[in-house]
Enzyme design. Structure first.
Site, mmCIF file in Angstrom:
data_model
loop_
_atom_site.group_PDB
_atom_site.id
_atom_site.type_symbol
_atom_site.label_atom_id
_atom_site.label_comp_id
_atom_site.label_asym_id
_atom_site.label_seq_id
_atom_site.Cartn_x
_atom_site.Cartn_y
_atom_site.Cartn_z
ATOM 1 N N ARG A 1 -5.944 0.651 -2.393
ATOM 2 C CA ARG A 1 -4.988 1.263 -1.460
ATOM 3 C C ARG A 1 -4.037 2.141 -2.262
ATOM 4 O O ARG A 1 -3.635 1.785 -3.381
ATOM 5 C CB ARG A 1 -4.182 0.198 -0.708
ATOM 6 C CG ARG A 1 -4.917 -0.474 0.446
ATOM 7 C CD ARG A 1 -5.234 0.483 1.599
ATOM 8 N NE ARG A 1 -5.924 -0.148 2.716
ATOM 9 C CZ ARG A 1 -7.232 -0.093 2.947
ATOM 10 N NH1 ARG A 1 -8.029 0.573 2.126
ATOM 11 N NH2 ARG A 1 -7.754 -0.659 4.011
ATOM 12 N N HIS B 1 -11.307 8.667 1.026
ATOM 13 C CA HIS B 1 -11.396 7.302 1.570
ATOM 14 C C HIS B 1 -12.810 7.015 2.070
ATOM 15 O O HIS B 1 -13.006 6.608 3.224
ATOM 16 C CB HIS B 1 -10.356 7.065 2.670
ATOM 17 C CG HIS B 1 -10.059 5.606 2.879
ATOM 18 N ND1 HIS B 1 -8.813 5.116 3.171
ATOM 19 C CD2 HIS B 1 -10.866 4.510 2.814
ATOM 20 C CE1 HIS B 1 -8.861 3.789 3.293
ATOM 21 N NE2 HIS B 1 -10.115 3.406 3.073
HETATM 22 P P1 NDP Z 1 -10.083 -9.929 -0.727
HETATM 23 O O1 NDP Z 1 -8.990 -10.411 0.134
HETATM 24 O O2 NDP Z 1 -11.432 -10.609 -0.680
HETATM 25 O O3 NDP Z 1 -9.623 -9.947 -2.255
HETATM 26 C C1 NDP Z 1 -8.350 -9.568 -2.662
HETATM 27 C C2 NDP Z 1 -8.180 -9.918 -4.117
HETATM 28 O O4 NDP Z 1 -6.908 -9.463 -4.557
HETATM 29 C C3 NDP Z 1 -8.223 -11.439 -4.370
HETATM 30 O O5 NDP Z 1 -8.874 -11.719 -5.575
HETATM 31 C C4 NDP Z 1 -6.735 -11.781 -4.483
HETATM 32 O O6 NDP Z 1 -6.443 -12.914 -5.288
HETATM 33 C C5 NDP Z 1 -6.210 -10.542 -5.172
HETATM 34 N N1 NDP Z 1 -4.765 -10.423 -4.947
HETATM 35 C C6 NDP Z 1 -4.092 -10.288 -3.781
HETATM 36 N N2 NDP Z 1 -2.759 -10.249 -3.990
HETATM 37 C C7 NDP Z 1 -2.585 -10.363 -5.324
HETATM 38 C C8 NDP Z 1 -1.454 -10.406 -6.158
HETATM 39 N N3 NDP Z 1 -0.214 -10.319 -5.660
HETATM 40 N N4 NDP Z 1 -1.646 -10.559 -7.492
HETATM 41 C C9 NDP Z 1 -2.893 -10.657 -7.998
HETATM 42 N N5 NDP Z 1 -4.028 -10.618 -7.261
HETATM 43 C C10 NDP Z 1 -3.869 -10.478 -5.935
HETATM 44 O O7 NDP Z 1 -10.259 -8.367 -0.406
HETATM 45 P P2 NDP Z 1 -11.568 -7.451 -0.567
HETATM 46 O O8 NDP Z 1 -12.127 -7.629 -1.928
HETATM 47 O O9 NDP Z 1 -12.464 -7.618 0.587
HETATM 48 O O10 NDP Z 1 -10.909 -6.004 -0.416
HETATM 49 C C11 NDP Z 1 -9.913 -5.555 -1.332
HETATM 50 C C12 NDP Z 1 -9.245 -4.295 -0.804
HETATM 51 O O11 NDP Z 1 -10.139 -3.189 -0.880
HETATM 52 C C13 NDP Z 1 -8.866 -4.331 0.680
HETATM 53 O O12 NDP Z 1 -7.657 -5.021 0.895
HETATM 54 C C14 NDP Z 1 -8.738 -2.863 0.997
HETATM 55 O O13 NDP Z 1 -7.408 -2.464 0.745
HETATM 56 C C15 NDP Z 1 -9.666 -2.187 -0.009
HETATM 57 N N6 NDP Z 1 -10.821 -1.529 0.642
HETATM 58 C C16 NDP Z 1 -11.014 -0.194 0.449
HETATM 59 C C17 NDP Z 1 -12.093 0.454 1.013
HETATM 60 C C18 NDP Z 1 -12.344 1.899 0.758
HETATM 61 O O14 NDP Z 1 -13.238 2.489 1.341
HETATM 62 N N7 NDP Z 1 -11.605 2.531 -0.129
HETATM 63 C C19 NDP Z 1 -13.062 -0.268 1.856
HETATM 64 C C20 NDP Z 1 -12.764 -1.663 1.990
HETATM 65 C C21 NDP Z 1 -11.680 -2.253 1.400
HETATM 66 P P3 NDP Z 1 -6.969 -14.380 -4.872
HETATM 67 O O15 NDP Z 1 -8.461 -14.372 -5.191
HETATM 68 O O16 NDP Z 1 -6.205 -15.274 -5.750
HETATM 69 O O17 NDP Z 1 -6.705 -14.526 -3.395
#
Ligand code: NDP
Length: 309
Positions: free
Chosen positions: A224, A272
């Site tokens: 993002r 995107h």
């Molecule tokens: P998930 O919710 O499966 O994974 C998020 C990861 O981020 C987890 O490992 C989580 O940790 C970690 N995380 C969240 N907050 C923190 C923090 N404060 N500090 C450290 N680590 C953190 O999401 P996805 O993998 O499915 O997707 C990730 C992002 O990709 C989406 O939120 C979206 O913004 C983006 N996206 C972009 C797309 C594009 O086309 N550009 C398409 C789809 C998604 P933990 O494992 O401990 O929970």
């Protein structure tokens, strides 16, 4: 009869109607699927933030809101949303992201731009580094980050990852916490951002943390836009500390025509498109989740409202 409301951009209905009907039938679910139902009769909402439903208050019998998007930052704070919210985890979405990440990391590793642009009739062999000589850091080890990291590990890259909670992902050296972040940043030649946008991740990559990256590092952001401080990124590219940034997401989308990223020689902009939910596989995920809920089990991929993702 289960009543499912489809609330997404109107043009998505044509794309999703048939896959959803097929997937509900495959799960043996008797579903009345439509783009309009009396709100108090709706059991589940298939939901995208850019669809018509913005106030969830009238959906008094609704057992779950099933998001079509992986990112939930625009809905998680909606005070009318009291129903369980599941975000999208879709094999098609994951495969697409793995391809985008692997493709762009390999572009930089192999310096493909020089080959493509440099065909000037001169025979100038170059030896690219091997994947095992360049560490990739993945911030965010969720559905997309873990799969992307494992694919890169399969290509031979040492991969270090960082998540909020401690975790173990085969093929990835996992870190968490502030020290873990510094460790990943200071050792990663390629840095991939696959974190959600939350109050805790906004501007995570500020000037101080960008400075921790090794000289000549490359940032790839398919997560993002607000994860990065844009001015700090531009300064690090201009000073030569960073070699390149490949960005798929931005604070304002579409990226305004006068934004400095467009013309910057060390920035690649993609609109995107890193990955997109795929209707066939996403429909199966939604149908399987509704089947779980109807069998009395909790929905999968529930959003943690407090954490914001
Ligand atoms: P998930 O919710 O499966 O994974 C998020 C990861 O981020 C987890 O490992 C989580 O940790 C970690 N995380 C969240 N907050 C923190 C923090 N404060 N500090 C450290 N680590 C953190 O999401 P996805 O993998 O499915 O997707 C990730 C992002 O990709 C989406 O939120 C979206 O913004 C983006 N996206 C972009 C797309 C594009 O086309 N550009 C398409 C789809 C998604 P933990 O494992 O401990 O929970």
């Amino acid at each position: 009869m289960i009543r499912v409301l489809f609330s997404a951009r109107p043009d998505r209905w044509d794309e999703y109607e048939a896959p959803l009907r097929r997937a509900f039938a495959a799960e043996g679910l008797d579903v009345d699927l439509a783009t309009s139902h009396p709100p108090e009769t709706v059991d589940y909402i298939v939901f995208a933030p850019n669809g018509p439903v913005t106030d969830f208050t009238p959906y008094t019998a609704c057992k779950g809101v099933l998001g079509l998007w992986a990112g939930v930052e625009t809905v998680v704070g909606n005070p009318t949303l009291t129903q369980p919210l599941a975000r999208m985890v879709d094999t098609g979405l994951t495969e697409g992201m793995v391809q985008w990440v692997a493709g762009h990391v390999l572009r930089h590793l192999l310096n493909l731009d020089a080959d493509i642009k440099g065909q000037d009739g001169r025979w100038t062999p170059r030896l690219p580094p091997l994947a095992r000589e360049r560490q990739v850091g993945i911030l965010g080890l969720g559905a997309l980050g873990a799969a992307s990291g494992q694919a890169l590990a399969g290509l031979g890259f040492p991969v270090a990852g960082w998540s909020r909670r401690e975790k173990a992902v085969p093929g990835i050296t996992c870190h968490h916490g502030a020290e873990g972040l510094s460790e990943v940043l200071s050792t990663s030649h390629f840095l991939v951002l696959l974190l959600p946008q939350t109050p805790a991740t906004e501007n995570l990559l500020d000037a101080e943390r960008i400075a921790l990256l090794p000289e000549g590092a490359v940032i790839l952001n398919p997560g993002r836009g607000p994860l990065i401080d844009d001015a700090a990124l531009l300064a690090a590219l201009d000073s030569g500390h960073l070699a390149h940034a490949t960005l798929d997401v931005f604070r304002t989308e579409p990226l305004p025509p006068d934004h400095p990223f467009w013309a910057h020689p060390k920035v690649t902009v993609t609109p995107h498109i890193a990955s997109e939910t795929r209707s066939d596989t996403a429909a199966q995920t939604i149908a399987a989740n509704i089947a779980r809920s109807e069998a009395g089990q909790p929905l999968l991929h529930l959003v943690d409202r407090a954490a914001g993702y």
